[in-house]
Design a protein around this motif. Structure first.
Motif, PDB file in Angstrom:
ATOM      1  N   PHE A 267      -5.891   5.901   0.839  1.00 58.46           N
ATOM      2  CA  PHE A 267      -5.257   7.152   0.453  1.00 58.46           C
ATOM      3  C   PHE A 267      -5.819   8.317   1.271  1.00 58.46           C
ATOM      4  CE2 PHE A 267      -5.074  10.938  -2.274  1.00 58.46           C
ATOM      5  CZ  PHE A 267      -3.707  10.976  -2.541  1.00 58.46           C
ATOM      6  N   GLU A 268      -7.158   8.347   1.399  1.00 62.47           N
ATOM      7  CA  GLU A 268      -7.815   9.444   2.123  1.00 62.47           C
ATOM      8  C   GLU A 268      -7.393   9.448   3.596  1.00 62.47           C
ATOM      9  OE1 GLU A 268      -9.483   7.201   0.200  1.00 62.47           O
ATOM     10  OE2 GLU A 268      -9.512   8.553  -1.536  1.00 62.47           O
TER      11      GLU A 268
ATOM     12  N   TRP B 226      -4.746   8.226   4.901  1.00 64.11           N
ATOM     13  CA  TRP B 226      -3.330   8.581   4.998  1.00 64.11           C
ATOM     14  C   TRP B 226      -3.143  10.093   4.902  1.00 64.11           C
ATOM     15  CZ3 TRP B 226       1.244   7.658   6.638  1.00 64.11           C
ATOM     16  CH2 TRP B 226       2.405   8.154   6.022  1.00 64.11           C
ATOM     17  N   LYS B 227      -3.811  10.686   3.961  1.00 57.62           N
ATOM     18  CA  LYS B 227      -3.680  12.132   3.806  1.00 57.62           C
ATOM     19  C   LYS B 227      -4.252  12.856   5.027  1.00 57.62           C
ATOM     20  CE  LYS B 227      -1.315  12.103   0.310  1.00 57.62           C
ATOM     21  NZ  LYS B 227       0.116  12.291   0.591  1.00 57.62           N
ATOM     22  N   ALA B 228      -5.335  12.322   5.562  1.00 60.47           N
ATOM     23  CA  ALA B 228      -5.964  12.945   6.722  1.00 60.47           C
ATOM     24  C   ALA B 228      -5.052  12.893   7.943  1.00 60.47           C
ATOM     25  CB  ALA B 228      -7.295  12.265   7.026  1.00 60.47           C
TER      26      ALA B 228
ATOM     27  N   GLN C 238      -1.825  13.206   7.867  1.00 61.78           N
ATOM     28  CA  GLN C 238      -0.671  14.084   7.710  1.00 61.78           C
ATOM     29  C   GLN C 238      -1.115  15.531   7.841  1.00 61.78           C
ATOM     30  OE1 GLN C 238       0.517  12.570   3.801  1.00 61.78           O
ATOM     31  NE2 GLN C 238       2.573  12.251   4.647  1.00 61.78           N
TER      32      GLN C 238
ATOM     33  N   SER D  80      -0.405  19.738   7.042  1.00 62.33           N
ATOM     34  CA  SER D  80      -0.149  20.415   5.766  1.00 62.33           C
ATOM     35  C   SER D  80       1.330  20.358   5.399  1.00 62.33           C
ATOM     36  CB  SER D  80      -0.605  21.872   5.859  1.00 62.33           C
ATOM     37  OG  SER D  80       0.065  22.479   6.960  1.00 62.33           O
TER      38      SER D  80
ATOM     39  N   GLY E 218       3.153  17.808   5.907  1.00 62.88           N
ATOM     40  CA  GLY E 218       3.505  16.431   5.581  1.00 62.88           C
ATOM     41  C   GLY E 218       3.933  15.611   6.781  1.00 62.88           C
TER      42      GLY E 218
ATOM     43  N   VAL F 201      -1.251   3.733  -1.778  1.00 62.43           N
ATOM     44  CA  VAL F 201      -0.373   4.492  -0.878  1.00 62.43           C
ATOM     45  C   VAL F 201       0.759   3.645  -0.305  1.00 62.43           C
ATOM     46  CG1 VAL F 201      -1.717   6.445  -0.059  1.00 62.43           C
ATOM     47  CG2 VAL F 201      -2.100   4.186   0.933  1.00 62.43           C
TER      48      VAL F 201
ATOM     49  N   GLU G 210       4.441   4.853  -0.660  1.00 61.30           N
ATOM     50  CA  GLU G 210       4.856   5.960   0.186  1.00 61.30           C
ATOM     51  C   GLU G 210       4.961   5.546   1.659  1.00 61.30           C
ATOM     52  OE1 GLU G 210       2.674   9.574  -0.438  1.00 61.30           O
ATOM     53  OE2 GLU G 210       3.476  10.484   1.398  1.00 61.30           O
TER      54      GLU G 210
ATOM     55  N   HIS H  47       8.016  18.449   4.605  1.00 53.27           N
ATOM     56  CA  HIS H  47       8.367  18.117   3.222  1.00 53.27           C
ATOM     57  C   HIS H  47       9.773  18.590   2.879  1.00 53.27           C
ATOM     58  CE1 HIS H  47       4.734  16.272   1.942  1.00 53.27           C
ATOM     59  NE2 HIS H  47       3.967  17.336   2.182  1.00 53.27           N
TER      60      HIS H  47
END
Ligand SMILES: Nc1nc2c(ncn2[C@@H]2O[C@H](COP(=O)(O)OP(=O)(O)OP(=O)(O)O)[C@@H](O)[C@H]2O)c(=O)[nH]1
Ligand SMILES: [Mg+2]
Lengths: 208, 625
Positions: B273-274, B276-278, B280, B282, B284, B305, B308, B323
C-alpha cells in the motif's frame, strides 16, 4: 480358462456442452454426482476395470469439451476408439439435433475400418428432469435409422441406468476390438496411416 | 496496398488429375478429379507447395475450420506480415509444402505420381487421366535437386532445394574446394571409412559433396571409372545406412548448442500500500508505470491494494489520469455498461425465439455459470446472488462483443475478477481488459490457440531439444496436453489466490511478451524427467499434466521461468523464431517463414530433415489420423 491378455478399451463420450458427459463418467467411475463439476476444457479420461463376459477389461473413458469450437481439438483424441458414446439431454431438443453431426464427425476423424459396423451407444440423459422434449420413441427411431444403435435413458444425477449403459458400452467395445485385431494388418491403401503403425514397415520406401 | 496481396506464382498446372491418397484432413477429396498445381509464394520465402483443387469449387465452408495445419499456416502469415488477405478458395485446396516431400515415385506407365515424406510414408498420390506426368516431372527436376534412387529406378529422391540459401552456400564452398578434381578417390574413401564412426556428420558432409558432383551435367563430371565406382559404392552405403538406422543413433552425435547456466531469480515482496501511494502523485497520476510493473512482476500485489491496481493493469483506469478525469471516465463507463445490459434485458420472448445465436449463447452462459467455481464460498450454494452477477456480466459481454459472444473458459477468467472487485460494473470493465489480452484464445477457428501451442513447441524445442524430440516421438509434439493451461491461464491448475498472483505478474508483460509460454516451459521442465523415465506416451502425458492441477507451486515456477527467460535471451544461437515469440527484434538474416530457423536443434535430432515447424505440423496431422 488359461490366462488371457489384459484388454484396454477406449471409449469416447461425445455430445453438446452441458448434456452431462462429465457427470455420467463420474457417476459411473466414482459413483458420485456433484453439481460442482466444471465445464470441461481440453480433454481428460478416467479408467475403470470391469468384467465383461468373464473377462477383466479396463475401460478408458474419454471426456472432451462439448462446445462446437473446441471440436477441432477433440478429434485428436478420437483415434483408436473402440466405442463411441453419444449423449443428448432429453429436455433440450437442440442437443438431440446435434447427434448426427457428432456421429459424422467421429466417423470422419476416427475413420474406423468399418464405419457402418462401428459401435455407437446413445444415452438420453437427465430423465429426472421435466419437461421432456424428446420422447423415447423418437430417440429409438433415430437409433434404428443408424444401424440399430443401443439406446439407454439415464440420469447421472439419480444414478439411473448408468451402470447398465456402460456395461453395454464395454461389451460393444470389446466386440469391436476383437474384430479389429484380426484386421489389424490390412489398412486401406487410401488413408495415410499413423506413424506408429507403419513406421517399421517401409519396405518399399524411398532409399535416400 | 496492392502489393500487400499475397502473391502466388503458378509454376505448373495440369487438369484431369485424380487424387487417390491424401493426408487425413483431406480425405473428403479422395477419388475426385481436379487440377494439380505447383505454386510458389514469393512473399513467404519462396515457399513452394503442391496444391490440388477439385473441379467444382463449392466446398463446404466449415471444412477449413477443422484443419489445424492449414489454418495455422494462414494464421502465421497474418500475424507476422501484417494483413495479407488470403484467397479464400485457395486456402481450401489440398496444399502440401514441398519441404515436407522427400521423394516421389512414378508408376503405372508414368500416369501415377506418389509423393512421400522423409519417413517414406505416402503423403499424396495422383493419377493423370489426361496424358502422363512427364511434364510435371520435368518441372520438378528443374526446381529441385533430385537423384534416382538406386533401389528403385522409379523413385526420385529430393536432395535439397536449389534456391535454399544454405544449400547455395554449401555448393559454393565445396566448389571452391575443388572436390573430385584432384584426389577425388581419396576423399570418397575417407568418407566411406568415416561412415561407421561418425555416420551423421560424415553423411551430411559427404552427401552434399557427392550430390554436387552428380548434379552437374555429365559434361562437367570429370570422373574416371574408379571415382564413378567409388561414388556408387558410397551412395549405396548412404542408402543402406541412413534408411536402416533408427533415429536414436544420430542423437548421440548431433551437436546441440548449449544455453548459459540457469541462474536463480528470487521472488520479491508484493507491491505494498505504501509503495503504491508513493508512486502516485497528489493528483493520483502514476508517473513511473514501468517501476510499478517491475515491482508487480517481482512479487505481485498485496491484497490491500490489489483491487485498485488491477483496474490499472486491466485498462479500466488510466495510469496518467487525475482523480477528476478518472471520475469522469468511471461515470461514462457506468452508463455504457447499463445501456448494454438493458439491450439484452429488454429482449422480448418473440425476439429471442427469432434469434438463434443469442439463444445459444444465453443457454451456454446459463450452463457455465452454474459450473463456475462453485466450491468457493463466493459462488457456493443455491440461489447465490453472485451467480446472477456473473451471469449478467457474461450476458452483457456477449452484447458488447457479439462476434466473439460467449465461449467456454470465459467464466473462469471472470470469476477471480468478480470475486476481487465485488462490483458488477468494475468487474465487467476489468474483464473486458483481460479479454482484450486473450481474446484470440477464443477464436472460432481456434487459430490463436493453435499458434500458441506451436509457439510453445518452438520454445520447448529451443530450450530443450532432447525433450522436444521425446515429445515428437511420443505423438505429443502438438502440445495438446497444455491446452487447458493456455486457454484459461492456469485457472484450473491453481488456487484462487495463486491464480490472482500469476495473472497480475503476467499482465505486466515483463520480462517479455508471451511470458505465460515460458511458465509452461518451466513447469514442463520440472516434469520432464518423470515423463521420460516412465516412457509416457500421448495418453499418459496428458493424464500426468492434467493431474498436476493443485500441485503447482506458482512462486517457484515464476522464478524458474524468469531464469529460463534469461538463459534464452543470452543464448548465442537465439533464433529469430524465438525472438519473435518473446518480442525481441528479429535479426532478419533468415526469413521467419523459413522453417529451419524455428529450431536447428530438432532438425539435427530427427535427422530426416524434419524441422521444428514441419515436425509440429506432422504431429498435428498425425493426431488426426
Ligand atoms: N438434473 C440433472 N442434471 C444433470 C444430469 N447430468 C448432468 N447434469 C447437470 O448438467 C450440467 C452439465 O453437466 P456436465 O456433466 O458438466 O456436462 P458436459 O456434457 O460434461 O458439458 P461440457 O463439459 O461443457 O461439454 C451440470 O450442471 C450438471 O450438474 C442429470 O442426469 N440430471
Ligand atoms: Mg464436461
Amino acid at each position: 480358462m488359461a490366462t488371457r491378455k489384459k484388454v484396454l478399451l477406449k471409449v469416447i463420450i461425445l455430445g453438446d456442452s452441458g448434456v452431462g458427459k462429465t457427470s455420467l463418467m463420474n457417476q459411473y467411475v466414482n459413483k458420485k454426482f456433484s453439481n460442482q463439476y466444471k465445464a470441461t476444457i481440453g480433454a481428460d479420461f478416467l479408467t475403470k476395470e470391469v468384467i465383461v463376459d468373464d473377462r477383466i477389461v479396463t475401460l478408458q473413458i474419454w471426456d472432451t469439451a462439448g462446445q462446437e469450437r473446441f471440436q477441432s481439438l477433440g478429434v485428436a483424441f478420437y483415434r483408436g476408439a473402440d466405442c463411441c458414446v453419444l449423449v443428448f439431454d432429453v429436455t433440450a431438443p437442440n442437443t438431440f439435433k446435434s447427434l448426427d453431426s457428432w456421429r459424422d464427425e467421429f466417423l470422419i476423424q476416427a475413420s474406423p475400418r468399418e464405419p457402418t459396423d462401428f459401435p455407437f451407444v446413445l444415452l438420453g440423459n437427465k430423465v429426472d428432469l421435466e419437461p421432456r422434449a424428446i420422447s423415447t420413441k423418437r430417440a429409438q427411431q433415430w437409433c434404428l435409422s443408424k444401424n440399430n444403435i443401443p439406446y439407454f435413458e439415464t440420469s447421472a444425477k439419480e444414478a439411473l441406468n448408468v451402470e447398465q449403459a456402460f456395461q453395454s458400452i464395454a461389451r460393444n467395445a470389446l466386440t469391436q476390438q476383437s474384430q479389429s485385431v484380426d484386421l489389424y494388418n490390412e489398412f486401406p491403401d487410401q488413408i495415410k496411416l499413423t506413424n506408429t503403425t507403419n513406421r517399421n514397415s517401409n519396405g518399399d520406401s524411398c532409399a535416400c | 496496398m496492392e502489393d500487400n496481396q499475397e502473391e502466388v506464382l503458378e509454376i505448373f498446372t495440369q487438369d484431369g488429375v485424380l487424387i487417390t491418397t491424401a493426408p487425413a484432413t483431406y480425405i473428403h477429396y479422395l477419388n475426385n478429379v481436379g487440377t494439380l498445381l505447383i505454386v510458389e509464394y514469393p512473399n513467404s520465402n519462396l515457399t513452394r507447395c503442391i496444391e490440388w483443387k477439385p473441379l467444382d469449387l463449392t466446398i463446404d465452408s466449415d471444412v477449413q475450420d477443422q484443419e489445424w495445419t492449414v489454418v495455422s499456416t494462414v494464421e502465421r502469415r497474418r500475424t507476422y506480415s501484417g494483413s495479407l488477405p488470403v484467397d479464400v478458395n485457395r486456402s481450401k485446396h489440398l496444399k502440401i509444402n514441398m519441404n515436407d516431400i522427400k521423394s516421389f515415385r512414378v508408376s503405372h506407365k508414368n500416369q501415377k505420381l506418389t509423393f512421400r515424406d522423409g519417413k517414406g510414408d505416402n503423403v499424396c498420390s495422383f493419377i493423370f487421366q489426361h496424358g502422363n506426368c512427364d511434364g510435371l516431372i520435368a518441372v520438378l527436376k528443374g526446381i529441385l535437386k533430385t537423384i534416382v534412387s538406386r533401389r528403385d529406378k522409379h523413385v526420385y529422391c529430393i536432395l535439397d532445394d536449389i534456391k535454399n540459401p544454405e544449400r547455395q552456400q554449401l555448393d559454393k564452398s565445396f566448389a571452391e574446394l575443388n572436390l573430385f578434381q584432384e584426389q577425388s578417390s581419396a576423399y570418397v574413401w575417407k568418407f566411406v571409412k568415416n561412415f561407421p564412426n561418425r555416420p551423421y556428420e560424415a553423411t551430411m558432409e559427404a552427401f552434399s559433396k557427392i550430390t554436387d558432383i552428380v548434379y552437374r551435367g555429365p559434361e562437367h563430371r570429370l570422373m574416371d571409372s574408379e571415382v564413378h565406382n567409388i561414388l556408387h559404392r558410397s551412395l549405396e552405403a548412404i542408402e543402406n545406412n541412413t534408411t536402416t538406422h533408427s533415429h536414436d543413433e544420430y542423437e548421440l552425435i548431433a551437436h546441440v548448442p548449449r544455453l548459459p547456466a540457469l541462474k536463480e531469480y528470487p521472488r520479491g515482496r508484493p507491491l505494498s500500500f505504501e509503495q503504491w501511494k508513493a508512486l502516485q502523485d497528489s493528483e493520483g497520476q502514476v508517473e513511473d508505470v514501468e517501476a510499478v510493473k517491475l515491482v508487480i512482476f517481482r512479487g505481485g500485489i498485496s491484497s490491500n491494494v490489489r483491487k485498485e491496481v488491477w483496474k490499472y493493469l486491466l485498462d479500466y483506469y488510466r495510469w496518467k489520469c487525475s482523480h477528476a478525469e478518472q471520475q469522469n471516465l468511471i461515470k461514462q463507463r457506468n452508463e455504457e455498461y447499463f445501456i448494454m445490459k438493458l439491450q439484452w434485458r429488454s429482449m422480448t420472448k418473440i425476439q429471442e425465439d427469432n434469434f438463434t445465436d443469442y439463444r445459444e449463447r444465453k443457454s451456454l452462459i446459463e450452463k457455465d455459470v452454474n459450473r463456475t467455481d462453485r466450491t468457493l464460498d463466493y459462488f457456493a450454494g443455491d440461489n447465490n446472488p453472485n451467480l446472477q452477477v456473473l451471469y449478467d456480466i457474461l450476458m452483457t459481454y456477449a452484447m458488447y462483443n457479439f462476434d466473439l459472444g460467449y465461449v467456454q473458459g470465459m467464466s473462469d477468467l471472470l470469476s477471480p475478477i468478480l470475486y476481487l472487485m465485488n462490483n458488477e460494473v468494475e468487474a465487467f470493465w476489468c474483464f473486458v481488459g483481460f479479454m482484450n489480452k486473450v481474446s484470440s484464445n477464443f477464436d472460432m477457428d481456434q487459430a490463436g490457440m493453435k499458434e500458441q501451442l506451436q509457439h510453445l513447441h518452438t520454445l520447448t524445442a529451443f530450450y530443450d531439444p532432447e525433450f522436444a524430440n521425446y515429445l515428437y516421438k511420443h505423438d505429443s509434439a502438438n502440445m495438446f496436453f497444455c491446452f487447458r493451461w493456455l486457454l484459461v491461464w492456469f485457472k484450473r491448475e491453481l488456487s484462487q489466490q495463486d491464480v490472482m498472483r500469476l495473472w497480475e505478474v503476467l499482465w505486466t508483460d515483463l520480462p517479455c511478451q508471451n511470458f505465460h509460454l515460458l511458465i509452461c516451459v518451466a513447469i514442463l521442465d520440472t516434469e520432464k524427467n518423470i515423463l521420460m523415465e516412465n516412457n509416457y506416451g500421448f495418453t499418459e502425458i496428458l493424464k500426468h499434466i492434467n493431474d498436476l492441477s493443485g500441485n503447482i507451486d506458482i512462486s517457484t515456477v515464476i522464478s524458474k521461468a524468469e531464469g529460463m527467460y534469461n538463459q534464452i535471451v543470452d543464448a548465442e544461437h537465439l533464433t529469430d523464431a524465438v525472438r519473435l515469440i518473446i518480442g525481441l527484434p528479429i535479426l532478419g538474416n533468415t526469413s521467419i517463414v523459413d522453417s529451419k530457423e524455428a529450431s536447428p536443434d530438432i532438425s539435427d535430432l530427427t535427422t530426416n530433415g524434419d524441422t521444428d515447424e514441419v515436425s509440429y505440423e506432422n504431429a498435428l496431422t498425425h493426431s488426426f489420423l
